[in-house]
Design a protein around this motif. Structure first.
Motif, mmCIF file in Angstrom:
data_model
loop_
_atom_site.group_PDB
_atom_site.id
_atom_site.type_symbol
_atom_site.label_atom_id
_atom_site.label_comp_id
_atom_site.label_asym_id
_atom_site.label_seq_id
_atom_site.Cartn_x
_atom_site.Cartn_y
_atom_site.Cartn_z
ATOM 1 N N UNK A 20 21.228 10.435 -5.936
ATOM 2 C CA UNK A 20 22.344 11.367 -5.702
ATOM 3 C C UNK A 20 22.081 12.697 -6.417
ATOM 4 N N UNK A 21 22.240 13.789 -5.710
ATOM 5 C CA UNK A 21 22.115 15.114 -6.327
ATOM 6 C C UNK A 21 23.467 15.807 -6.451
ATOM 7 N N UNK A 22 24.423 15.379 -5.639
ATOM 8 C CA UNK A 22 25.809 15.835 -5.776
ATOM 9 C C UNK A 22 26.715 14.622 -5.595
ATOM 10 N N UNK A 23 27.707 14.501 -6.438
ATOM 11 C CA UNK A 23 28.609 13.363 -6.365
ATOM 12 C C UNK A 23 30.039 13.838 -6.117
ATOM 13 N N UNK A 24 30.847 12.922 -5.593
ATOM 14 C CA UNK A 24 32.235 13.268 -5.334
ATOM 15 C C UNK A 24 32.965 13.590 -6.629
ATOM 16 N N UNK A 25 32.692 12.817 -7.669
ATOM 17 C CA UNK A 25 33.382 12.989 -8.934
ATOM 18 C C UNK A 25 33.098 14.356 -9.562
ATOM 19 N N UNK A 26 31.836 14.812 -9.468
ATOM 20 C CA UNK A 26 31.455 16.059 -10.135
ATOM 21 C C UNK A 26 31.514 17.267 -9.223
ATOM 22 N N UNK A 48 0.805 -1.221 0.000
ATOM 23 C CA UNK A 48 0.000 0.000 0.000
ATOM 24 C C UNK A 48 0.839 1.273 0.000
ATOM 25 N N UNK A 49 2.164 1.136 0.098
ATOM 26 C CA UNK A 49 3.030 2.311 0.075
ATOM 27 C C UNK A 49 4.084 2.132 -1.005
ATOM 28 N N UNK A 50 4.605 3.233 -1.542
ATOM 29 C CA UNK A 50 5.593 3.114 -2.615
ATOM 30 C C UNK A 50 6.963 2.693 -2.097
ATOM 31 N N UNK A 51 7.761 2.171 -3.001
ATOM 32 C CA UNK A 51 9.142 1.833 -2.668
ATOM 33 C C UNK A 51 9.949 3.113 -2.469
ATOM 34 N N UNK A 52 10.969 3.077 -1.630
ATOM 35 C CA UNK A 52 11.810 4.264 -1.436
ATOM 36 C C UNK A 52 12.698 4.512 -2.645
ATOM 37 N N UNK A 53 13.107 5.759 -2.808
ATOM 38 C CA UNK A 53 14.042 6.130 -3.871
ATOM 39 C C UNK A 53 15.207 6.900 -3.258
ATOM 40 N N UNK A 54 16.401 6.615 -3.719
ATOM 41 C CA UNK A 54 17.612 7.257 -3.232
ATOM 42 C C UNK A 54 18.348 7.815 -4.451
ATOM 43 N N UNK A 112 29.162 14.861 -1.424
ATOM 44 C CA UNK A 112 28.066 13.921 -1.659
ATOM 45 C C UNK A 112 26.784 14.432 -0.997
ATOM 46 N N UNK A 113 25.705 14.465 -1.770
ATOM 47 C CA UNK A 113 24.374 14.807 -1.268
ATOM 48 C C UNK A 113 23.387 13.855 -1.933
ATOM 49 N N UNK A 114 22.479 13.327 -1.145
ATOM 50 C CA UNK A 114 21.496 12.400 -1.679
ATOM 51 C C UNK A 114 20.093 12.893 -1.354
ATOM 52 N N UNK A 115 19.198 12.734 -2.290
ATOM 53 C CA UNK A 115 17.780 13.018 -2.057
ATOM 54 C C UNK A 115 17.081 11.722 -1.666
ATOM 55 N N UNK A 116 16.341 11.777 -0.565
ATOM 56 C CA UNK A 116 15.592 10.624 -0.096
ATOM 57 C C UNK A 116 14.110 10.834 -0.390
#
Length: 216
Positions: free
Chosen positions: A28-34, A20-26, A38-42
């Motif tokens: 990346x919005x900022x990466x070490x390489x670029x 009844x609930x959606x799967x989580x999504x993770x 590191x920043x991730x959107x949850x």
């Protein structure tokens, strides 16, 4: 010397969740390489993984997470071993076998299903509390009930379309918090000091949490 035990499942892709609930999504919005950081959107439902149910989850005028007293999230707890192989009930009689609990204590119930977290049966065949078990917890004035299952209710595969969620309503209606999807194998049949670090979501009906047990 006290030992601290993590009672939480990590938030991660592929984790089990109710249909009844959606799967989580993770994402990346900022990466070490670029970006050299590191920043991730949850993008996560409020009721997934190790999480707290606030009274407002099932009570119209119930407290939201930001209204829950911090004292409800920290304090003495006992972990009771109640082994179950499948979708079998846990009754008030089973809980009365616990050591003498006092008002304001928390009761953590280990069924053994924390070892089955990655199995398909974890969603549809887990053990559950009976309403009289919930009523017993309320009568004992327990501040919190925690389980190593997806829900204290009967599994989704056994529910009718008009399922009433009586266990949730009984506990949350009395202000007794619920913590679901705990990992309790290391503290079974032990007293501990429980810390539940739930997200302080304004108006929140629930949220993921990191639960920790300190053993003397």
């Amino acid at each position: 010397m006290p030992r601290t035990v993590d009672l939480s499942h990590p938030l991660e892709s592929g984790m089990p969740h109710a249909r009844t609930i959606p799967a989580p999504k993770f994402t990346p919005t900022s990466t070490w390489e670029e970006h050299r950081m590191r920043v991730m959107r949850l993008d996560i439902p409020t009721h997934i993984g190790t999480h707290v149910d606030a009274p407002s989850h099932f009570v119209e005028d119930g407290a939201t997470l930001d209204q829950v007293s911090p004292s409800a999230l920290v304090g003495r707890a006992y972990c009771l071993e109640v082994p179950r192989e499948g979708a079998e009930p846990i009754t008030a009689a089973d809980l009365k076998a616990a050591v003498d609990l006092e008002p304001g204590d928390a009761l953590l119930i280990r069924t053994g299903w924390d070892d089955r977290y990655s199995e398909p049966a974890y969603v549809d065949r887990h053990p559950y509390l009976t309403v009289d078990a919930a009523e017993w917890a309320v009568a004992k004035s327990l501040r919190l009930i925690g389980m190593d299952t997806m829900s204290p209710e009967i599994p989704m595969s056994m529910r009718q379309p008009d399922f009433p969620y009586d266990v949730h309503r009984t506990l949350l209606g009395a202000g007794t918090l619920l913590v679901e999807n705990l990992v309790l194998r290391e503290i079974s049949d032990h007293w501990c000091t429980l810390f539940v670090g739930v997200l302080n979501v304004h108006g929140g009906d629930g949220a993921p949490a990191r639960a920790l047990a300190v053993l003397d």
